[in-house]
Design an enzyme around this catalytic site. Structure first.
Site, PDB file in Angstrom:
ATOM      1  CG  HIS A  17      -0.338  -0.143   2.523  1.00  0.00           C
ATOM      2  ND1 HIS A  17       0.543   0.792   3.019  1.00  0.00           N
ATOM      3  CD2 HIS A  17      -0.424  -1.105   3.470  1.00  0.00           C
ATOM      4  CE1 HIS A  17       0.948   0.434   4.213  1.00  0.00           C
ATOM      5  NE2 HIS A  17       0.397  -0.732   4.517  1.00  0.00           N
ATOM      6  CG  HIS A  20       4.218  -1.501   2.028  1.00  0.00           C
ATOM      7  ND1 HIS A  20       2.897  -1.858   1.902  1.00  0.00           N
ATOM      8  CD2 HIS A  20       4.644  -2.056   3.183  1.00  0.00           C
ATOM      9  CE1 HIS A  20       2.548  -2.610   2.937  1.00  0.00           C
ATOM     10  NE2 HIS A  20       3.584  -2.747   3.734  1.00  0.00           N
ATOM     11  CB  CYS A 125      -0.592  -7.331  19.721  1.00  0.00           C
ATOM     12  SG  CYS A 125      -1.450  -7.101  18.131  1.00  0.00           S
ATOM     13  CB  CYS A 128       2.224  -6.104  17.260  1.00  0.00           C
ATOM     14  SG  CYS A 128       1.223  -4.635  17.184  1.00  0.00           S
ATOM     15  CB  CYS A 143      -3.176  -4.070  19.816  1.00  0.00           C
ATOM     16  SG  CYS A 143      -1.894  -3.336  18.772  1.00  0.00           S
ATOM     17  CG  HIS A 146      -2.860  -4.440  14.906  1.00  0.00           C
ATOM     18  ND1 HIS A 146      -1.613  -4.623  15.458  1.00  0.00           N
ATOM     19  CD2 HIS A 146      -2.665  -4.344  13.567  1.00  0.00           C
ATOM     20  CE1 HIS A 146      -0.699  -4.661  14.488  1.00  0.00           C
ATOM     21  NE2 HIS A 146      -1.310  -4.481  13.335  1.00  0.00           N
ATOM     22  CE  LYS A 295      -8.239  19.814   2.095  1.00  0.00           C
ATOM     23  NZ  LYS A 295      -6.859  20.005   2.572  1.00  0.00           N
ATOM     24  CE  LYS A 298     -15.972  16.656 -11.963  1.00  0.00           C
ATOM     25  NZ  LYS A 298     -15.287  17.883 -12.371  1.00  0.00           N
TER      26      LYS A 298
HETATM   27 ZN    ZN Z   1      -1.060  -4.948  17.361  1.00  0.00          ZN
END
Ligand code: ZN
Length: 500
Positions: A17, A20, A125, A128, A143, A146, A295, A298
């Site tokens: 995403h 990265h 977690c 994590c 967490c 998360h 914001k 189009k």
């Molecule tokens: Zn976590």
């Protein structure tokens, strides 16, 4: 000595995403810039593949962790050429060559007396893959990253004597230390240390997807230790038959997001000290790009999806926007409307249009040959020191400030066109010499800023330098000079056309 820059290795459970892309592009800008300066550069990125989250996801998908890691790592590996990332290697922590080197380093940590067997109990977690300290637990034992309930876990672990590094870490992270930038992140890391360091788990006994602990093969290393070591292990096997460690370690810059500060500013240097290895020179911690869905543009909808941006506007536009809208190192909002505005106003109009106009005027008034003329001293003075300033900023990983310094000169050249009005000079034979100066100065200014912009926008800057007939990228060419012209310029398609 070379210049060594790294991204964090990306956890294979996620889809690639914007986050990265952001870190990878930043590392690539530094790598390309340093190559221009003639440095021997090594740019490393890759994937983090071990640990419980991958093991659990594989179980749910009815596949093996290795198979799942192979599939997911391929998506990250494919992202690199899409971003025009010039990484020198892509490490995968499931590579047995990595595992063997992790074992070597950790055996040294063990032999140096920095490990012991103990029982750990704490809030864990699974996303994590981390036990949380008291200050890291959100309301209701959840967490904070998360927002899922933490598990109360107890297990026999090998421990790393982090507490033994309290004083060395306090010195490393003292006020004014260059080890962590920006300074707010240095302060955050120091305050974590000042709370008093506790020993941390080094291994997991219940898990088999990881690198086995050589002195106790029923355990695998805790994924974070295995992952951090990638920065060192990769140099040992990235080039067949050649160990690059002596050339590139210690790393010059680890680029990281603020969510993994603790691991890199505290665990990592302590682990290196325990193994008797040199510490990296600097961590640069970037903030988060927050999506402002209000914001909205189009063509791109309300989510700034890097893949949609690259498809419709090109990779260079994404790379540019990353460091333009939000100052690198800070948190800030990005939006599809903000992206489109900068694309139209800055890339298409200020830079792309400057390039097309300059080439068109050289074609029209001088038959497509840049005149060999003295540079306009007043304009040249506004470029004095620019290359040094940009280099100094990028030495400190100030990617947005360096880009801003360059962009001020893009705007300066646009004003120069208006001031000199070459279309008026062209109508007056008495101003032929002045027109030569105007066109030579414009071509040279455009060439120099394009050399400086190259690390940010490798594709369009190549096109423009080729059209100018001056393709060389060396940093020597980042300063203005009146030499080298006299050849023909070529045609140039619009660098930043209206999207399809
Ligand atoms: Zn976590």
């Amino acid at each position: 000595m070379g210049y060594y820059v790294t991204t964090p290795i990306y956890y294979v459970n996620a889809q690639p995403h914007m986050g990265h892309a952001y870190t990878t592009i930043a590392a690539d800008v530094l790598a390309r810039h340093m190559r221009q300066r003639g440095e021997d550069v090594f740019f490393l990125t890759g994937t983090d593949e071990h640990g419980e989250p991958v093991a659990l996801a594989a179980e749910r998908a009815g596949t093996t962790p290795k198979q799942l890691a192979d599939e997911n790592a391929a998506r990250f590996e494919a992202l690199m050429p899409q971003l025009e990332a010039s990484n020198d290697f892509f490490i995968r922590t499931s590579d047995p060559r990595h595992g063997a080197r992790v074992q070597e380093v950790m055996q040294r940590v063990h032999d140096n007396g920095h490990t012991y067997l103990g029982t750990y109990e704490g809030w864990y977690c699974p996303r994590c893959a981390d036990f949380k300290s008291d200050s890291e637990i959100a309301a209701g034992n959840t967490c904070p990253i998360h927002h899922i309930p933490l598990d109360r876990e107890q297990e026999e672990n090998w421990f790393f004597r982090l507490s033994a590094f309290q004083e060395p870490l306090e010195r490393l992270l003292a006020q004014g230390s260059p080890f962590v930038a920006p300074v707010a992140r240095l302060n955050e890391a120091r305050s974590f240390v000042e709370q008093g360091l506790r020993d941390v788990s080094l291994s997991r006994g219940k898990l088999s997807w990881g690198v086995p602990v050589p002195w106790d093969p029923d355990h695998v290393f805790y994924v974070w230790f295995d992952a951090l070591l990638n920065y060192v292990t990769a140099l040992g096997f990235a080039r067949e038959g050649k160990d690059l460690t002596g050339t590139f370690w210690p790393a010059d810059v680890h680029l990281i997001g603020k969510d993994i500060l603790k691991f890199h500013a505290i665990y990592w240097p302590a682990l290196l000290m325990a193994a008797g290895l040199e510490l990296p020179r600097r961590l640069f911690v970037h903030g988060f790009l927050l999506m402002d869905g209000e914001k909205m543009s189009k063509s791109l909808g309300n989510v700034l999806d890097p893949f949609a941006v690259m498809e419709q506007f090109g990779t260079d536009a994404l790379r540019y926007y990353c460091f333009r809208e939000v100052s690198f190192g800070q948190d800030g909002s990005v939006s599809t409307a903000g992206f489109e505005a900068r694309y139209a106003n800055e890339l298409a109009n200020e830079y792309g249009n400057l390039a097309s106009r300059t080439l068109a005027m050289i074609a029209r008034y001088r038959g497509g040959v840049v005149p060999q003329a003295a540079l306009d001293a007043e304009l040249a003075a506004d470029f004095d020191g620019l290359a040094g300033e940009v280099a100094a900023l990028l030495d400190r990983v100030e990617l947005s400030q360096a880009l801003e310094a360059i962009w001020q000169r893009v705007r300066r050249l646009n004003r120069y066109v208006e001031e000199r009005a070459p279309w008026v000079q062209a109508k007056d034979a008495a101003q032929a010499d002045a027109l030569d100066v105007t066109l030579a100065t414009l071509a040279e200014g455009l060439r120099a800023i394009t050399v400086l912009l190259h690390p940010y926008m490798p594709l369009s800057t190549h096109k423009l330098l080729d059209a100018l007939g001056r393709p060389e990228l060396s940093y020597d060419g980042a300063a203005l000079a009146a030499t080298g012209w006299g050849g023909a310029v070529g045609a140039l398609e619009p660098l930043f056309p209206k999207p399809q």
